[in-house]
Design a protein around this motif. Sequence first.
Motif, PDB file in Angstrom:
ATOM      1  N   TYR A 426       0.947  -1.132   0.062  1.00  0.00           N
ATOM      2  CA  TYR A 426      -0.005   0.158  -0.137  1.00  0.00           C
ATOM      3  C   TYR A 426       0.737   1.097  -0.040  1.00  0.00           C
ATOM      4  O   TYR A 426       0.411   2.151  -0.790  1.00  0.00           O
ATOM      5  N   LEU A 427       1.756   1.173   0.893  1.00  0.00           N
ATOM      6  CA  LEU A 427       2.650   2.440   0.928  1.00  0.00           C
ATOM      7  C   LEU A 427       3.497   2.703  -0.333  1.00  0.00           C
ATOM      8  O   LEU A 427       3.836   3.945  -0.626  1.00  0.00           O
ATOM      9  N   ALA A 428       3.639   1.544  -1.231  1.00  0.00           N
ATOM     10  CA  ALA A 428       4.524   1.953  -2.506  1.00  0.00           C
ATOM     11  C   ALA A 428       3.761   2.536  -3.334  1.00  0.00           C
ATOM     12  O   ALA A 428       4.290   3.102  -4.326  1.00  0.00           O
ATOM     13  N   THR A 429       2.494   2.638  -3.258  1.00  0.00           N
ATOM     14  CA  THR A 429       1.726   3.312  -4.311  1.00  0.00           C
ATOM     15  C   THR A 429       1.485   4.793  -3.888  1.00  0.00           C
ATOM     16  O   THR A 429       0.634   5.393  -4.819  1.00  0.00           O
ATOM     17  N   CYS A 430       1.799   5.278  -3.049  1.00  0.00           N
ATOM     18  CA  CYS A 430       1.920   6.612  -2.438  1.00  0.00           C
ATOM     19  C   CYS A 430       3.149   7.422  -2.520  1.00  0.00           C
ATOM     20  O   CYS A 430       3.764   7.934  -1.540  1.00  0.00           O
ATOM     21  N   ALA A 431       3.825   7.358  -3.730  1.00  0.00           N
ATOM     22  CA  ALA A 431       4.914   8.173  -3.788  1.00  0.00           C
ATOM     23  C   ALA A 431       5.057   9.762  -3.913  1.00  0.00           C
ATOM     24  O   ALA A 431       3.879   9.941  -4.099  1.00  0.00           O
ATOM     25  N   PRO A 432       5.730  10.466  -3.344  1.00  0.00           N
ATOM     26  CA  PRO A 432       7.210  10.054  -2.521  1.00  0.00           C
ATOM     27  C   PRO A 432       7.024   9.685  -1.252  1.00  0.00           C
ATOM     28  O   PRO A 432       8.131   8.971  -0.435  1.00  0.00           O
ATOM     29  N   GLU A 433       6.050   9.650  -0.651  1.00  0.00           N
ATOM     30  CA  GLU A 433       5.984   9.730   1.125  1.00  0.00           C
ATOM     31  C   GLU A 433       5.739   8.536   1.611  1.00  0.00           C
ATOM     32  O   GLU A 433       6.509   7.966   2.492  1.00  0.00           O
ATOM     33  N   GLY A 434       5.013   7.363   0.663  1.00  0.00           N
ATOM     34  CA  GLY A 434       4.916   6.130   1.124  1.00  0.00           C
ATOM     35  C   GLY A 434       6.297   5.290   1.123  1.00  0.00           C
ATOM     36  O   GLY A 434       6.449   4.581   2.139  1.00  0.00           O
ATOM     37  N   PRO A 435       6.998   5.374   0.085  1.00  0.00           N
ATOM     38  CA  PRO A 435       8.246   4.762   0.251  1.00  0.00           C
ATOM     39  C   PRO A 435       9.276   5.112   1.663  1.00  0.00           C
ATOM     40  O   PRO A 435      10.102   4.443   2.123  1.00  0.00           O
ATOM     41  N   ARG A 436       9.208   6.507   1.774  1.00  0.00           N
ATOM     42  CA  ARG A 436      10.149   7.195   2.898  1.00  0.00           C
ATOM     43  C   ARG A 436       9.445   6.750   4.052  1.00  0.00           C
ATOM     44  O   ARG A 436      10.216   6.031   4.885  1.00  0.00           O
ATOM     45  N   ARG A 437       8.070   6.702   4.399  1.00  0.00           N
ATOM     46  CA  ARG A 437       7.592   6.124   5.475  1.00  0.00           C
ATOM     47  C   ARG A 437       7.754   4.597   5.614  1.00  0.00           C
ATOM     48  O   ARG A 437       8.141   4.262   6.849  1.00  0.00           O
ATOM     49  N   ALA A 438       7.751   3.853   4.634  1.00  0.00           N
ATOM     50  CA  ALA A 438       7.929   2.400   4.371  1.00  0.00           C
ATOM     51  C   ALA A 438       9.604   2.171   4.845  1.00  0.00           C
ATOM     52  O   ALA A 438       9.817   1.124   5.520  1.00  0.00           O
ATOM     53  N   GLU A 439      10.485   2.979   4.516  1.00  0.00           N
ATOM     54  CA  GLU A 439      11.916   2.760   4.813  1.00  0.00           C
ATOM     55  C   GLU A 439      11.982   2.881   6.507  1.00  0.00           C
ATOM     56  O   GLU A 439      12.569   2.137   6.851  1.00  0.00           O
ATOM     57  N   LEU A 440      11.230   4.148   6.716  1.00  0.00           N
ATOM     58  CA  LEU A 440      11.487   4.328   8.379  1.00  0.00           C
ATOM     59  C   LEU A 440      10.882   3.140   9.181  1.00  0.00           C
ATOM     60  O   LEU A 440      11.461   2.749  10.262  1.00  0.00           O
ATOM     61  N   LEU A 441       9.569   2.617   8.821  1.00  0.00           N
ATOM     62  CA  LEU A 441       9.044   1.661   9.627  1.00  0.00           C
ATOM     63  C   LEU A 441       9.790   0.281   9.517  1.00  0.00           C
ATOM     64  O   LEU A 441       9.732  -0.358  10.418  1.00  0.00           O
ATOM     65  N   LEU A 442      10.158  -0.133   8.288  1.00  0.00           N
ATOM     66  CA  LEU A 442      10.912  -1.348   8.144  1.00  0.00           C
ATOM     67  C   LEU A 442      12.374  -1.469   8.597  1.00  0.00           C
ATOM     68  O   LEU A 442      12.531  -2.410   9.310  1.00  0.00           O
ATOM     69  N   GLU A 443      13.080  -0.260   9.047  1.00  0.00           N
ATOM     70  CA  GLU A 443      14.138  -0.282   9.718  1.00  0.00           C
ATOM     71  C   GLU A 443      13.992  -0.333  11.240  1.00  0.00           C
ATOM     72  O   GLU A 443      14.774  -0.882  11.939  1.00  0.00           O
ATOM     73  N   ARG A 444      12.726   0.037  11.637  1.00  0.00           N
ATOM     74  CA  ARG A 444      12.434  -0.396  13.173  1.00  0.00           C
ATOM     75  C   ARG A 444      11.549  -1.701  13.353  1.00  0.00           C
ATOM     76  O   ARG A 444      11.002  -1.654  14.561  1.00  0.00           O
ATOM     77  N   MET A 445      11.487  -2.504  12.180  1.00  0.00           N
ATOM     78  CA  MET A 445      10.783  -3.671  12.514  1.00  0.00           C
ATOM     79  C   MET A 445      11.566  -4.695  13.169  1.00  0.00           C
ATOM     80  O   MET A 445      12.626  -5.017  12.967  1.00  0.00           O
ATOM     81  N   PRO A 446      10.873  -5.372  14.477  1.00  0.00           N
ATOM     82  CA  PRO A 446      11.791  -6.265  15.061  1.00  0.00           C
ATOM     83  C   PRO A 446      11.917  -7.388  14.148  1.00  0.00           C
ATOM     84  O   PRO A 446      10.982  -8.081  13.769  1.00  0.00           O
ATOM     85  N   ILE A 447      13.020  -7.946  13.898  1.00  0.00           N
ATOM     86  CA  ILE A 447      13.402  -9.226  13.260  1.00  0.00           C
ATOM     87  C   ILE A 447      14.268 -10.191  13.914  1.00  0.00           C
ATOM     88  O   ILE A 447      15.259  -9.770  14.496  1.00  0.00           O
ATOM     89  N   HIS A 448      13.398 -11.305  14.417  1.00  0.00           N
ATOM     90  CA  HIS A 448      14.068 -12.317  15.359  1.00  0.00           C
ATOM     91  C   HIS A 448      14.611 -13.516  14.672  1.00  0.00           C
ATOM     92  O   HIS A 448      15.171 -14.178  15.017  1.00  0.00           O
ATOM     93  N   THR A 449      14.252 -13.663  13.340  1.00  0.00           N
ATOM     94  CA  THR A 449      14.642 -15.083  12.611  1.00  0.00           C
ATOM     95  C   THR A 449      15.462 -14.485  11.159  1.00  0.00           C
ATOM     96  O   THR A 449      15.201 -13.391  10.500  1.00  0.00           O
ATOM     97  N   GLU A 450      16.198 -15.205  10.619  1.00  0.00           N
ATOM     98  CA  GLU A 450      17.038 -15.047   9.476  1.00  0.00           C
ATOM     99  C   GLU A 450      15.910 -15.334   8.340  1.00  0.00           C
ATOM    100  O   GLU A 450      15.927 -14.480   7.386  1.00  0.00           O
ATOM    101  N   ALA A 451      14.925 -15.941   8.539  1.00  0.00           N
ATOM    102  CA  ALA A 451      13.861 -16.374   7.529  1.00  0.00           C
ATOM    103  C   ALA A 451      13.101 -14.903   7.360  1.00  0.00           C
ATOM    104  O   ALA A 451      12.887 -14.404   6.263  1.00  0.00           O
ATOM    105  N   LYS A 452      12.947 -14.218   8.422  1.00  0.00           N
ATOM    106  CA  LYS A 452      11.979 -13.094   8.271  1.00  0.00           C
ATOM    107  C   LYS A 452      12.964 -11.818   7.697  1.00  0.00           C
ATOM    108  O   LYS A 452      12.555 -11.175   6.707  1.00  0.00           O
TER     109      LYS A 452
END
Length: 641
Positions: A426-452
């Motif tokens: 959804y965020l990818a369809t709202c350039a340019p703010e969507g990708p920027r927001r996605a980048e900020l949120l993904l960098e803060r996403m908790p990742i506990h496994t290599e698969a994720k």
Amino acid sequence: MDDIQTIKRVKTFVLPDKCFEKRVACAWRRGNKFSVYPRSQKPNKTTSESSVKTDDKILVISQEIGLFSPILRRLVNEANGTFLSVRKVSETSKNSDNQVEFLKLSRQYRSIIRVCIESLQEAGEKEEDGVTRNDLLSYITIFYSIECIWHLCEILFIDIIPGDVVLPFLLEWVRFHFPRHEQTAAQLLESCERGSEDHPDYWDTVVGMVVQGRVDVARALLKLHSAVDSNEFKLVDNSLRSMPVYSVYGGISTGEFTISWKHWQAECRSKLNSRLLGQQPQLELVMRIMTGEYSAFESIRGKYTSWFDVLGGWLLFTAPWARRHELGSAAAACAGLAAPARSHLDAMVRAALDGDLYQVIHEIQQITDNGWFATHLTDILYQCGKLQILDKHQTDVTCRLRNSLVLEYGSLLLEHRSLWAAGLSYLATCAPEGPRRAELLLERMPIHTEAKAMRVAAEAKKHGLLGVVQAVCAVQSARALWRGAAGAALAWGARARSAAQCGRAAHRALREYCAGRALPAADLLLTAGASLLIDNTLLLLGKYCDFHRLYKSREYKKAAKLLVSLITSNIAPDYFWPTLLLDTLPLLETEEPVLSSDDSYEIMLCLELRADCLDREKADLLRLALARNLARTALQDVEDD
């Protein structure tokens, strides 16, 4: 006034522990969460520091997200696929045919909602806990309203209606969503017994079928009356049978149909005024409804839960030729039959019939479905070109409105551990703010496994978020290095294209090899190609793995040439020089010389410059092997000459 309304919406939380009676602070966390904690007090002389910290607690408060419940996740995932299809149609099809595709996708959305309602009903029947059952029932009510409004908006704004005569579609909407007497009519017709008027709901069902425009069903029900052969019943049956029905494919114009309709209604009115139906008040009521008498609709309004039930009938018997833009007056007339309703559904239907999409979107945002409905309906209306919202300055804010809803919904999904990939789309369809927001949120996403981590990196790469890919891979490389997995650290560092991470992992791998362990990730390094050039130590490790491969396959000359190049390149760290120099011993002792005299001199030079890296015994052994190899190569050179 706005401030007062805002204050009323504030929710009060009673903090459950005594520690919160102290000075309380609050901090936002990731997503719709915030933490409440007591501020620590400085210990004084009489209070130790440990006793001050003993009672402190952190209270995490988060918004309850209904879409995250297991039963609604299917709705989210299937709607995401339709959302992407809508996007694809809007990008690839720029002609009139795309309206047909948009209509198909709108119906697909509605079918998804219907499946969701059925799943909620099944779960509600099986649920034993009363609180959970009530929650499921509330969701059923919400999604019934959503499907009802979506269907109406589909008719009014998405569907292609020939001649723009909306009555047949509006009658279908009423019959589908408000089947007041459907079951009773089916039972009476199935029994097919003369004298069915004894059924307590017989006349209400007859009137209901007339109001819904189901004239054939009403006539069939009247024939079940014991007095069907009387003149009064024949008169009403004849009027119902001769009622004109407009069809765009009927071969007559709207004007001709209007004349025919008014002539038919005038005949009905004359029959009514002749008092021929005075002895049959129920038949008289049916005839009054057919003439569009307002008081007749007022008399039956109390038998229905809402004015929507009579909307189709009112339009059918007052203005069957009405266009979409003329529905507002019909809605106002029907809504005025009783005290005005205050529900969101009432407000949404009124706004939709008035053609006020801004008010429709405003009202659907009040539905507690966490933005699913507002986002997808607004998006499909926007993509098919039927959405135009102006602010108070008459500035077009349509795109901003659509993007704001999609951004909020996508950000909401990114909070969930399994729905985040859908949120990213959804965020990818709202350039340019969507990708920027996605980048900020993904960098803060908790990742506990290599698969994720692999999936996050893949999704980020798919949407062009290369910074996220590098950050995730760099973190995974550091984690792998911390737990001693040098091979995994190398793999993640190579994906991140990080020279620092690759260098650290390569150093760890070389040190472990010097300590007696096997070389890690040999297969990866043999196929790394140009990625080895990221860092000198990584290049050394890759070439050294290649040297071992050549040696094991008995390609001694190629192995010797590669080893000499590693020695003369001077890229090896100090701790690895003993290993490189001692690896020349087996090559110096082969039956046929594989190291030339020039190679021997190069190794001798390096040995003398770094003699302190080997103990005396090993250094003398290497010197002896070099001298013997020089003697053999010298004799071979003489024989060649």
